[in-house]
Design an enzyme around this catalytic site. Structure first.
Site, PDB file in Angstrom:
ATOM      1  N   GLY A 133      -6.784   8.881  30.371  1.00  0.00           N
ATOM      2  CA  GLY A 133      -6.375   7.911  29.369  1.00  0.00           C
ATOM      3  C   GLY A 133      -5.017   7.332  29.728  1.00  0.00           C
ATOM      4  O   GLY A 133      -4.859   6.126  29.934  1.00  0.00           O
ATOM      5  N   ILE A 344       6.636  19.897   0.449  1.00  0.00           N
ATOM      6  CA  ILE A 344       7.068  19.614  -0.925  1.00  0.00           C
ATOM      7  C   ILE A 344       5.915  19.834  -1.905  1.00  0.00           C
ATOM      8  O   ILE A 344       6.136  20.245  -3.048  1.00  0.00           O
ATOM      9  CB  ILE A 344       7.636  18.169  -1.016  1.00  0.00           C
ATOM     10  CG1 ILE A 344       8.985  18.115  -0.302  1.00  0.00           C
ATOM     11  CG2 ILE A 344       7.747  17.687  -2.463  1.00  0.00           C
ATOM     12  CD1 ILE A 344       9.530  16.719  -0.093  1.00  0.00           C
ATOM     13  N   HIS A 345       4.702  19.599  -1.445  1.00  0.00           N
ATOM     14  CA  HIS A 345       3.531  19.795  -2.321  1.00  0.00           C
ATOM     15  C   HIS A 345       3.077  21.251  -2.398  1.00  0.00           C
ATOM     16  O   HIS A 345       2.113  21.553  -3.123  1.00  0.00           O
ATOM     17  CB  HIS A 345       2.357  18.915  -1.843  1.00  0.00           C
ATOM     18  CG  HIS A 345       2.478  17.482  -2.260  1.00  0.00           C
ATOM     19  ND1 HIS A 345       3.447  16.629  -1.776  1.00  0.00           N
ATOM     20  CD2 HIS A 345       1.747  16.737  -3.127  1.00  0.00           C
ATOM     21  CE1 HIS A 345       3.301  15.444  -2.318  1.00  0.00           C
ATOM     22  NE2 HIS A 345       2.282  15.473  -3.156  1.00  0.00           N
ATOM     23  N   GLY A 347       1.190  24.628  -2.061  1.00  0.00           N
ATOM     24  CA  GLY A 347      -0.228  24.912  -1.789  1.00  0.00           C
ATOM     25  C   GLY A 347      -1.113  23.704  -2.002  1.00  0.00           C
ATOM     26  O   GLY A 347      -2.098  23.503  -1.283  1.00  0.00           O
ATOM     27  N   GLU A 370      -2.893   4.834  21.912  1.00  0.00           N
ATOM     28  CA  GLU A 370      -2.210   3.644  22.468  1.00  0.00           C
ATOM     29  C   GLU A 370      -0.947   4.040  23.224  1.00  0.00           C
ATOM     30  O   GLU A 370       0.096   3.395  23.122  1.00  0.00           O
ATOM     31  CB  GLU A 370      -1.956   2.596  21.376  1.00  0.00           C
ATOM     32  CG  GLU A 370      -3.296   2.090  20.848  1.00  0.00           C
ATOM     33  CD  GLU A 370      -3.251   0.791  20.091  1.00  0.00           C
ATOM     34  OE1 GLU A 370      -2.404  -0.056  20.393  1.00  0.00           O
ATOM     35  OE2 GLU A 370      -4.098   0.627  19.189  1.00  0.00           O
ATOM     36  N   THR A 372       0.717   7.910  24.795  1.00  0.00           N
ATOM     37  CA  THR A 372       1.327   9.115  24.217  1.00  0.00           C
ATOM     38  C   THR A 372       2.853   8.952  24.147  1.00  0.00           C
ATOM     39  O   THR A 372       3.417   8.033  24.747  1.00  0.00           O
ATOM     40  CB  THR A 372       1.011  10.343  25.086  1.00  0.00           C
ATOM     41  OG1 THR A 372       1.604  10.131  26.384  1.00  0.00           O
ATOM     42  CG2 THR A 372      -0.488  10.571  25.246  1.00  0.00           C
TER      43      THR A 372
END
Ligand code: FAD
Length: 391
Positions: A133, A344-345, A347, A370, A372
């Protein structure tokens, strides 16, 4: 000379329209498509009706007469909510239709662009192969011109190709070796292969970590015959053409990555206000506030970077280095913001019903697709004049 990063009224209006669309139409539905690994035809059709697939193309080909800045604004707003629909648009416009517009003959443009611009048809870009690639010059797919029939005969395999096997995919532009240069290196050309051409098959969609409501497939070409006139641009210029397409695509991917990074801020802000721990909102803790402040700083800086690259592109100035800088920075900070937003969320951040879980899964590919991050650093170093040290 003045430096003004504020948007012109027409750009701001477009941004706001797509912000509303993402919020009202994409957000309520996309989670289910994502969980089912299903392509969101209904949403894509609506995006087509809004003219989004024709944004940077002239009206005479069915486009909206906009520019790359407009495309970036739209991608950023879509990716704030969901990256699968954003990459479907990005690949359809920057990789599917743009090569036809930039390098096609008048006849090729008239044949393909109106349907690509309306979103009725999707185009794809087949560069990557199973054996390489980043090193796109190592293409193994071949196209031989059969002089008796006046057809290209294509053989080979492409992998990881976005938009390549949907019900509305109309063409894939593939790079193939069409000969040898005097120094023995392969001569690579780009050829348009319409969907449905005998011998051209798209495998079932990959099972992916993220971008699960987008279409990505392996393609195989076995004695696929297309007319000689399907050559896109000049014979032997396919590699150079695709490098140009990738430079532009990086600006678009950078806008998309910025959107994901901003989406992480949006979701985290809302959650930090409502989630309570130890008797108060978690956002009352400076540790959380600082995380969100840093996320906002990164998203803001990424936005300046992609808009700078887009502005240079739109004004016809060199933009290769700025596109690589923007793509590298924005993709890396998208991953950082997604990690922080998930943290921050707590679980709930690990539960797919929360958009940040989707953002976390969608962020990583931005450091790969597009070009690396390593490839972006190689490009930047070369632009800084260090290419001669590599030999
Ligand atoms: C979901 C998805 C969608 C995609 N869509 C498309 C598409 O529509 N069309 C298309 O053509 N391709 C597409 N791709 C392919 C993508 O562009 C390639 O995966 C990417 O360019 C990397 O190529 P590779 O996977 O072969 O990795 P490799 O090139 O094998 O690289 C492996 C690792 O080695 C590193 N590396 C390689 N060379 C060097 C070097 N010289 N110095 C330092 N490090 C190096 C790379 O940075 C990377 O970390 C898609 C990929 C994915 C996953």
């Amino acid at each position: 000379m003045t430096l003004d990063h504020r948007l012109a009224p027409e750009h701001e209006e477009l941004r706001r329209t797509v912000e509303e669309f993402a919020h009202d139409v994409v957000a309520p539905k996309i989670g289910d498509y994502y969980e089912r690994h299903e392509f969101p035809y209904e949403i894509v059709r609506e995006m087509g009706r809004m003219g989004l697939f024709g944004l940077p193309f002239p009206e005479e080909y069915g486009g909206m007469g906009g520019d790359y800045l407009a495309l970036g604004l739209v991608l950023e707003e879509l990716a704030r909510v969901d990256s699968s629909v954003a990459i479907t648009l990005e690949a359809g416009v920057s990789l599917g239709a743009m090569p036809v517009y930039r390098f096609g003959t008048e006849e090729q443009k008239r044949t393909w662009l109106p349907r690509l611009c309306s979103g009725e048809m999707l185009g794809a870009f087949g560069l990557t192969e199973p054996d390489g690639g980043s090193d796109a010059g190592a293409t193994r797919t071949t196209a031989r011109l059969d002089e008796t029939t006046g057809e290209w005969v294509i053989n080979g395999t492409k992998c990881f190709i976005t938009n390549s096997g949907t019900d509305i995919t109309g063409l894939v532009t593939v790079t193939a070796v069409t000969g040898r240069k005097p120094d023995g290196r392969p001569e690579i050309s780009a050829i348009i292969v319409p969907s449905g051409t005998p011998g051209f098959t798209a495998a079932p969609p990959y099972s992916k970590v993220g971008w699960n409501a987008s279409d990505t497939r392996e393609l195989s070409f076995s004695d696929v015959r297309v007319p000689k006139a399907n050559l896109l641009g000049e014979e032997g210029r396919g590699y150079a053409q695709f490098l140009r397409i990738l430079d532009e695509g990086r600006v678009a991917i950078s806008a998309l990555a910025t959107g994901l990074a901003q989406g992480c801020v949006d979701e985290s802000l809302a959650y930090a206000r409502t989630r309570r721990a130890f008797g108060r909102p978690i956002g009352a803790n400076q540790a959380i506030q600082f995380k969100i402040a840093d996320m906002e700083m990164r998203a803001h800086t990424a936005r300046l970077a992609w808009r700078d690259a887009a502005s240079r592109l739109v004004h016809g100035e060199p933009f290769k280095k700025e596109a690589a800088l923007a793509k590298l920075y924005s993709s890396e900070i998208a991953v950082t913001n997604a990690r922080e937003a998930t943290q921050i969320h707590g679980g709930y951040g690990f539960m797919n019903e929360y958009p940040v879980a989707r953002m976390w899964r969608d962020a990583k590919i931005l450091e790969i697709g597009e070009g690396t991050s390593e490839v972006q650093r190689m490009l930047i170093a070369r632009e800084l004049g260090m290419g001669d040290l590599e030999a």
